[in-house]
Design an enzyme around this catalytic site. Structure first.
Site, PDB file in Angstrom:
ATOM      1  N   ASP A  96      14.049   2.935  -4.194  1.00  0.00           N
ATOM      2  CA  ASP A  96      13.676   1.545  -3.907  1.00  0.00           C
ATOM      3  C   ASP A  96      14.888   0.619  -4.013  1.00  0.00           C
ATOM      4  O   ASP A  96      14.788  -0.573  -3.706  1.00  0.00           O
ATOM      5  CB  ASP A  96      12.604   1.076  -4.908  1.00  0.00           C
ATOM      6  CG  ASP A  96      11.294   0.721  -4.224  1.00  0.00           C
ATOM      7  OD1 ASP A  96      11.250   0.735  -2.982  1.00  0.00           O
ATOM      8  OD2 ASP A  96      10.326   0.431  -4.944  1.00  0.00           O
ATOM      9  N   LYS A 131       2.208   5.832   0.912  1.00  0.00           N
ATOM     10  CA  LYS A 131       3.536   6.437   0.728  1.00  0.00           C
ATOM     11  C   LYS A 131       3.400   7.944   0.546  1.00  0.00           C
ATOM     12  O   LYS A 131       4.180   8.724   1.101  1.00  0.00           O
ATOM     13  CB  LYS A 131       4.246   5.802  -0.478  1.00  0.00           C
ATOM     14  CG  LYS A 131       4.681   4.369  -0.210  1.00  0.00           C
ATOM     15  CD  LYS A 131       5.147   3.643  -1.461  1.00  0.00           C
ATOM     16  CE  LYS A 131       5.411   2.170  -1.128  1.00  0.00           C
ATOM     17  NZ  LYS A 131       5.681   1.352  -2.317  1.00  0.00           N
ATOM     18  N   GLN A 162       5.979   1.159  -9.274  1.00  0.00           N
ATOM     19  CA  GLN A 162       5.275   0.067  -8.583  1.00  0.00           C
ATOM     20  C   GLN A 162       5.369  -1.216  -9.406  1.00  0.00           C
ATOM     21  O   GLN A 162       4.947  -1.246 -10.569  1.00  0.00           O
ATOM     22  CB  GLN A 162       3.810   0.478  -8.361  1.00  0.00           C
ATOM     23  CG  GLN A 162       3.018  -0.466  -7.504  1.00  0.00           C
ATOM     24  CD  GLN A 162       3.434  -0.436  -6.028  1.00  0.00           C
ATOM     25  OE1 GLN A 162       3.880   0.583  -5.511  1.00  0.00           O
ATOM     26  NE2 GLN A 162       3.291  -1.569  -5.360  1.00  0.00           N
TER      27      GLN A 162
END
Ligand code: NAD
Length: 281
Positions: A111, A44, A88
């Site tokens: 996200d 990313k 994460q």
């Protein structure tokens, strides 16, 4: 349905947008040292840099307290150099995923996991939507797969893939069925699917004989097995399906591209070029 070519185009557009907007920044938060997560995070950052974005790679020890984690996220919320924040998941034992996600400023939640953004999607007014479902929809659109009135079956009901893609398909006027571990006779559902999205994380759970002729099949699964990576769908399904995404090279590249696109949108929210609905800036 390869993801690479469309992902490349989107990433080039993102790079143009970043040049136009000036500074755009992405921050990731990793708690603990899971090596597989570290690889995803590194990719990313590489993609963000390639698009001209700045990035913050925050690594926190697994022993961190919930309060310290929330404080670290709050600091990123306040940082004007950070447009998008990714935590994460799953977090290591003892830490609450839901509390960490709720600590992210919804405007920076690239996200699409904050309850506000998940709720907006549920209500049919998507703001930030998780990158993988967005990538799936973009790839289906690119190949002009008809969704209006189609029977769509989603295998998997995670918050990051299954549920959000089911909502996007519903919004596109498909008739949507969601299958999961308690679904009886999976094949009965998959055989009926004009559009089949498989995100179960089980190697080749969908075999060729479970796929309807002429359908569009999206294989989201990434499973590490001896000898490499396999998806959730047997590649032989390509003989029956009109479209099938490969693994690797299908939804993976699309996910990265859409994450970057989400970060550009977050920058537009920050700059006041787009209004973020319902949240005071
Ligand atoms: P998850 O483990 O959170 O969810 C899996 C879902 O599949 C669950 O809802 C479960 O009910 C369902 N499921 C599991 N076994 C099943 C079975 N036998 N029958 C029916 N349903 C079953 O996983 P996730 O985060 O949604 O990810 C799913 C897969 O997609 C994983 O392989 C993951 O690595 C991959 N993934 C890929 C990308 C990408 O960029 N390509 C992004 C996210 C996830």
């Amino acid at each position: 349905m390869k993801g690479g070519p469309l992902a490349e185009r989107i990433r080039a557009e993102v790079a143009d947008d970043v040049r136009e907007l000036g500074e755009v920044g992405l921050a990731t938060v990793q708690v603990g040292e899971d090596p597989a997560s570290a690889i995803y995070i590194r990719r990313k950052h590489e993609a963000a840099h390639e698009a001209g974005m700045s990035s913050v790679d925050l690594k926190l020890p697994a022993e961190i307290s919930q309060e310290e984690l929330v404080a670290a996220v709050a600091e990123l919320n306040e940082d004007d150099g950070v447009d998008g924040i990714l935590v994460q998941l799953p977090l290591p034992g003892g830490l609450d995923d839901a509390l960490a996600v709720a600590a992210i400023d919804p405007v920076k939640d690239v996200d699409g996991v904050h309850p506000f953004n998940a709720g907006q999607l549920y209500l049919g007014r998507p703001t930030h939507v998780p990158a993988t479902p967005l990538g799936i929809m973009a790839l289906l659109a690119e190949h002009k797969v008809m969704l209006d009135g189609a029977r769509a079956v989603v295998v998997g009901r995670s918050d990051i893939v299954g549920k959000p893609v089911a909502h996007l398909l519903l919004q596109a006027n498909a008739t949507v069925t969601i299958c999961h571990t308690h679904t009886d006779d999976l094949e009965r559902h998959t055989l009926d699917a004009d559009v089949l999205v498989v995100a179960a994380g089980v190697p080749e759970i969908v075999t060729a004989d479970m796929v309807k002729s002429g359908s569009a099949v999206v294989d989201v699964g990434i499973n590490r097995v001896e000898g490499g990576l396999v998806g959730d769908v047997d590649p032989d399904a390509a003989e029956r399906a009109a479209f099938l995404t490969p693994v690797p090279g299908g939804i993976g590249p699309m996910t990265i591209a859409m994450l970057l696109a989400n970060t550009v949108r977050a920058a537009r929210y920050r700059l006041g070029l787009l209004a973020f609905p319902g949240v005071s800036l």
